[in-house]
Structures are given as structure tokens and as C-alpha cells.
Design an enzyme around this catalytic site. Structure first.
Site, PDB file in Angstrom:
ATOM      1  N   TYR A 154       0.853  -1.182   0.000  1.00  0.00           N
ATOM      2  CA  TYR A 154       0.000   0.000   0.000  1.00  0.00           C
ATOM      3  C   TYR A 154       0.890   1.232   0.000  1.00  0.00           C
ATOM      4  O   TYR A 154       1.858   1.301   0.770  1.00  0.00           O
ATOM      5  CB  TYR A 154      -0.878  -0.018   1.256  1.00  0.00           C
ATOM      6  N   ASP A 249       9.321   2.703  -0.527  1.00  0.00           N
ATOM      7  CA  ASP A 249       8.313   3.328   0.328  1.00  0.00           C
ATOM      8  C   ASP A 249       8.610   2.903   1.766  1.00  0.00           C
ATOM      9  O   ASP A 249       8.247   1.801   2.190  1.00  0.00           O
ATOM     10  CB  ASP A 249       6.908   2.899  -0.102  1.00  0.00           C
ATOM     11  N   LYS A 277       4.821   8.646   8.832  1.00  0.00           N
ATOM     12  CA  LYS A 277       4.656   8.090  10.178  1.00  0.00           C
ATOM     13  C   LYS A 277       5.688   8.631  11.174  1.00  0.00           C
ATOM     14  O   LYS A 277       5.541   9.736  11.670  1.00  0.00           O
ATOM     15  CB  LYS A 277       4.649   6.561  10.106  1.00  0.00           C
TER      16      LYS A 277
HETATM   17  N1  PLP Z   1       2.937   3.967   2.359  1.00  0.00           N
HETATM   18  C1  PLP Z   1       2.914   3.021   3.303  1.00  0.00           C
HETATM   19  C2  PLP Z   1       3.929   1.934   3.274  1.00  0.00           C
HETATM   20  C3  PLP Z   1       1.964   3.072   4.326  1.00  0.00           C
HETATM   21  O1  PLP Z   1       1.947   2.126   5.260  1.00  0.00           O
HETATM   22  C4  PLP Z   1       1.022   4.133   4.319  1.00  0.00           C
HETATM   23  C5  PLP Z   1      -0.018   4.206   5.357  1.00  0.00           C
HETATM   24  O2  PLP Z   1      -0.259   3.307   6.118  1.00  0.00           O
HETATM   25  C6  PLP Z   1       1.086   5.080   3.310  1.00  0.00           C
HETATM   26  C7  PLP Z   1       2.056   4.981   2.344  1.00  0.00           C
HETATM   27  C8  PLP Z   1       0.117   6.216   3.286  1.00  0.00           C
HETATM   28  O3  PLP Z   1       0.387   7.078   4.326  1.00  0.00           O
HETATM   29  P1  PLP Z   1      -0.748   8.081   4.892  1.00  0.00           P
HETATM   30  O4  PLP Z   1      -1.739   7.213   5.588  1.00  0.00           O
HETATM   31  O5  PLP Z   1       0.010   9.000   5.790  1.00  0.00           O
HETATM   32  O6  PLP Z   1      -1.324   8.785   3.715  1.00  0.00           O
END
Ligand code: PLP
Length: 435
Positions: A154, A249, A277
Site C-alpha cells: 500500500y 516506500d 509516520k
Molecule cells: N505507504 C505506506 C507503506 C503506508 O503504510 C502508508 C499508510 O499506512 C502510506 C504509504 C500512506 O500514508 P498516509 O496514511 O500518511 O497517507
């Protein structure tokens, strides 16, 4: 006693009333779908009133050991005194200016210090924004449109990335969202995580039109999955061979699986990194960064547009800075590793003889209700979700707050200690005893 009457015995009356009221104002009563706890068979979520260290307390005064940690950011534990102090001091000087501040420089330096692959970094407010912006930059820098992502990974909910996404979508059983035009995802290719051969085939066919491979180096959004030895290195080589960029990511793994994230832990040098995060220490901050020649293509230096009213917000920068400063202390990650290993060992004892798979990478951990092994999204989906739901509810009864989805990581913080681990293990023992 069924679950509903058990819940009453503990009293969730206030949470329930608040949920009913919230539903009159907010779709489904929540501002992010997985919070609703529907997939684990509950009629309402818990409303959290306060949190301290490794504990959260709901609106009815029930206290839980928290393994959610606001979905990852709270690596120091809740209401960390250092973070609160800098927040108070910063807020007293004003909360947003839409102009540069010294805190942005300090946090950028701290990020670069932890992750040498980042020569320039830009702050944004959410992981979604950061991943979306990194993909735009990759497309602009390569002059190519296609991207490759992995099933169950994700990267936030930007349209182009909402294909076979994990996390909430997987739990809700929606493969992609209505409202995402087919044209927007037409250039998004997917492959199973850990399947280097398949990626090689994709690259053979599409390498010349591939802008980037974007990957969670340690996926947390299909539950915790470790990269197979050589997988991330293989992605790096394939990117080099076809001229695509490697985008890690590290929204979840950054400052989590090592101070320098998965790129430090596995020795991979990405072209671009996506962060979120922990970088905001519990405030809304995220970032993307990487090679200087790429990042210099962003406006105002270059033509790639990217912007944000609250980007680099002083409160978010301050909380992130306090968090990263604390994490830089010697011994921090050894301590996290010890606590997390104790949790893993306890859960293995508690679940011995039952069809479970426990995956752990550093302080990210998932107990899958399947004999496993779990190496990708398909194998994660062999988990018995009814059993997970029962485990989730039993954990709440035992005073443990887990993410309400099988396809999530549990997060251990520096505030977790033997007492908290004992409570999590005791709740697991109580559950597996009844199975
Ligand atoms: N990338 C990863 C690996 C994530 O775990 C998340 C959210 O859980 C995101 C992107 C998206 O982040 P946000 O919820 O701050 O938009």
C-alpha cells in the site's frame, strides 16, 4: 457468554454512544475506514480518550496495551515528554506560517544523517502525498509513464497506486476503488512481492517504458512480510538494467526497522525514498527524498510541480525532530529488538501447536492465522479471518489493542516493557487455550 455481552461487562457504553453520534456527522463514523473495526465483527470502534507510553485508554476508562501505535508513528510511546515539551514551545511561537522555518532545515539534516541515499528531501503532510509526488517525479525524470508495484503493498490512496492495494482495501475485499478512472491505473503494473522472476519478466516486456518500481521493502500492509534474500537487491539490479528508478516506500519501515530504515538494514540504495509516520513523531508529516539530480527537478528549481499549504508545518517538524533525535541515541534499536524478540517468543509459546505463522522484522510483527509460510499477499490471504477476528476480540478482552485487521503490522515501541509484553502474551494464551 458471547462477545457482545462480554463487551458490555467491560462497558463500552460511552464508545458506543460516541460512535452513534459520530455516524451522524462522519461517513461510517470514522476518518479512515479500517478504524471502524467492522471486519473483526464489532458494531463500533473504541473511542480513545488518552494515551501514555505503551497504553491507550478508551472513553469508558478501559486501558489497553497498544500495539497499533497510531499505525506506526509512536515509536517512542504516547505523550513522550520530549515530544510534548518541544510541541508546547513551538506552538507558543505560532502554529503555521506557510514560510520557511529553521525546524525544516533541522529535520531535513536529521533525515539525511539517518539515510545517506537522501541528498535532498521535501516535506509533505501524508504518506499518500509523498508516494504520489515521488511517482510523479519518477515519471518526469525518466520521461516514462508505467510504474510497477506489488500486490498487497500500500502506498496511500492516490489514484494511480490504488490497484490491488493491501491494508483496509484488502480487508474490505474491494480490489480497487470505484471512482478511480481506468485510465489512471492503466500504466500501473503489479507483481507478487518476493517473486523476482516475475518482475524480471515484466521488466523484459516493459522495462523501456518503466518509470519506477515502487515497493514497501518490508511490507506491513499485507501484515508483516520479510523480503526474501536477494529480492530487494534484484529489484535494484533490474531497475539499473532498464533505467527505471527504485522507489522505496519507507513510510512504515523508515526509522523503524533500523534508524536508516530498510535501506540500512538490507543495504539497498534507492533512487527515491518515501517517508511518513515516525518522521512526524505523531503529527502529520511525511516526505520524499533521494538523489540530488532527481530532487532538483522539483519546482521551484525544476518543472515538476508539487506543493502544500501545511508542508513542513512547524509542529510536525518539531515532533519529528524530537523523535528522530531520541532515536539516534546509542542502543535504541537494540532495545527495540530485544523487546520485540521477547514478544515474538511469548506469542510463539502461546500459540504452539496451532496453525499460525509469526513474521517479525525488527519491531514490526504479525501473527497470521495460517500455517504459512507467509511471503506475499496471496499467502497472507490464506489466513483464517474469522479466527483473526476472534483473536482480535479476545485480545481486547485481555486488555490488548491490536490493529483490527489481519493485514497489518503490530508495532512495538520503546515504551513497551516486560509488563506490557506479559499482558499481550497472556491474552494470546487465553485465546489459544479456547481453540
Ligand atoms: N505507504 C505506506 C507503506 C503506508 O503504510 C502508508 C499508510 O499506512 C502510506 C504509504 C500512506 O500514508 P498516509 O496514511 O500518511 O497517507
Amino acid at each position: 457468554m458471547n462477545v457482545a455481552t462480554q463487551a458490555k461487562a467491560r462497558s463500552e457504553a460511552r464508545s458506543q454512544a460516541l460512535y452513534e453520534e459520530a455516524c451522524r456527522h462522519i461517513p461510517g463514523g470514522v476518518n479512515s475506514p479500517v478504524r471502524a473495526m467492522r471486519s473483526v465483527g464489532r458494531a463500533h470502534p473504541l473511542f480513545i480518550a488518552r494515551a501514555q507510553g505503551a497504553w491507550v485508554e478508551d472513553a469508558d476508562g478501559n486501558r489497553y496495551v497498544d500495539l497499533v501505535g497510531s499505525w506506526g508513528p509512536m515509536i517512542l510511546g504516547h505523550a513522550d515528554p520530549g515530544v510534548l515539551t518541544i510541541l508546547r514551545e513551538t506552538a507558543a511561537r505560532g502554529t503555521s506560517f506557510g514560510a520557511p522555518t529553521v525546524l525544516e532545515i533541522e529535520l531535513a539534516s536529521a533525515v539525511k544523517d539517518a539515510m545517506p541515499s537522501i541528498e535532498l528531501v521535501r516535506f509533505v503532510s501524508s504518506g499518500t502525498e509523498a508516494a504520489m509526488s515521488a511517482v510523479r517525479l519518477a515519471r518526469a525524470a525518466t520521461g516514462r509513464d508505467k510504474i510497477l508495484k506489488f500486490a498487497g503493498c500500500y502506498h496511500g490512496h492516490a489514484d494511480a497506486l490504488l490497484v490491488e492495494a493491501g491494508s483496509g482495501l484488502a480487508t474490505l475485499g474491494i480490489p480497487a476503488s470505484p471512482g478511480v478512472p481506468a485510465a489512471t491505473t492503466a500504466d500501473t503494473l503489479t507483481a507478487p512481492f518476493n517473486d523476482l522472476e516475475l518482475v524480471r519478466t515484466v521488466v523484459e516486456q516493459h522495462g523501456h517504458e518503466l518509470a519506477c518500481i515502487i515497493v514497501e521493502p518490508v511490507p506491513g500492509n499485507m501484515g508483516t512480510v520479510a523480503p526474501a534474500p536477494g529480492f530487494l537487491e534484484g529489484l535494484r539490479d533490474l531497475c539499473d538494467a532498464c533505467g527505471a528508478l527504485l522507489v522505496l516506500d519507507e513510510v512504515m519501515t523508515g526509522f523503524r526497522v533500523a534508524r536508516g530504515g530498510a535501506q540500512e538494514r538490507f543495504g539497498i540504495v534507492p533512487d527515491l525514498t518515501v517517508l511518513g509516520k515516525i518522521i512526524g513523531g505523531g503529527m502529520p508529516a511525511a516526505a520524499f527524498g533521494g538523489r540530488g539530480d532527481l530532487m532538483e527537478q522539483l519546482a521551484p528549481l525544476g518543472a515538476v510541480y508539487q506543493a502544500g499549504t501545511l508542508s513542513g508545518n512547524p509542529l510536525a517538524m518539531a515532533a519529528g525532530l524530537a523523535t528522530l533525535t531520541r532515536l539516534a541515541r546509542p542502543g535504541t534499536y537494540e532495545e527495540l529488538e530485544r523487546t520485540s524478540a521477547d514478544l515474538e517468543a511469548g506469542l510463539r509459546r502461546a500459540s504452539a501447536g496451532h496453525p499460525v505463522t509469526i513474521n517479525r522484522v525488527g519491531s514490526m510483527l504479525t501473527l497470521f492465522h495460517t500455517p504459512g509460510p507467509v511471503t506475499d499477499y496471496e499467502s497472507a490471504r490464506t489466513s483464517d479471518l474469522e479466527r483473526f477476528a476472534a483473536y482480535f476480540r479476545a485480545s481486547l478482552e485481555g486488555g490488548v489493542y491490536l490493529a483490527p485487521s489481519q493485514f497489518e503490522a503490530g508495532f512495538v515501541s520503546l515504551a513497551h516493557g516486560p509488563r506490557e509484553i506479559e499482558q499481550v502474551v497472556a491474552a494470546a494464551e487465553a485465546f489459544f487455550h479456547t481453540q
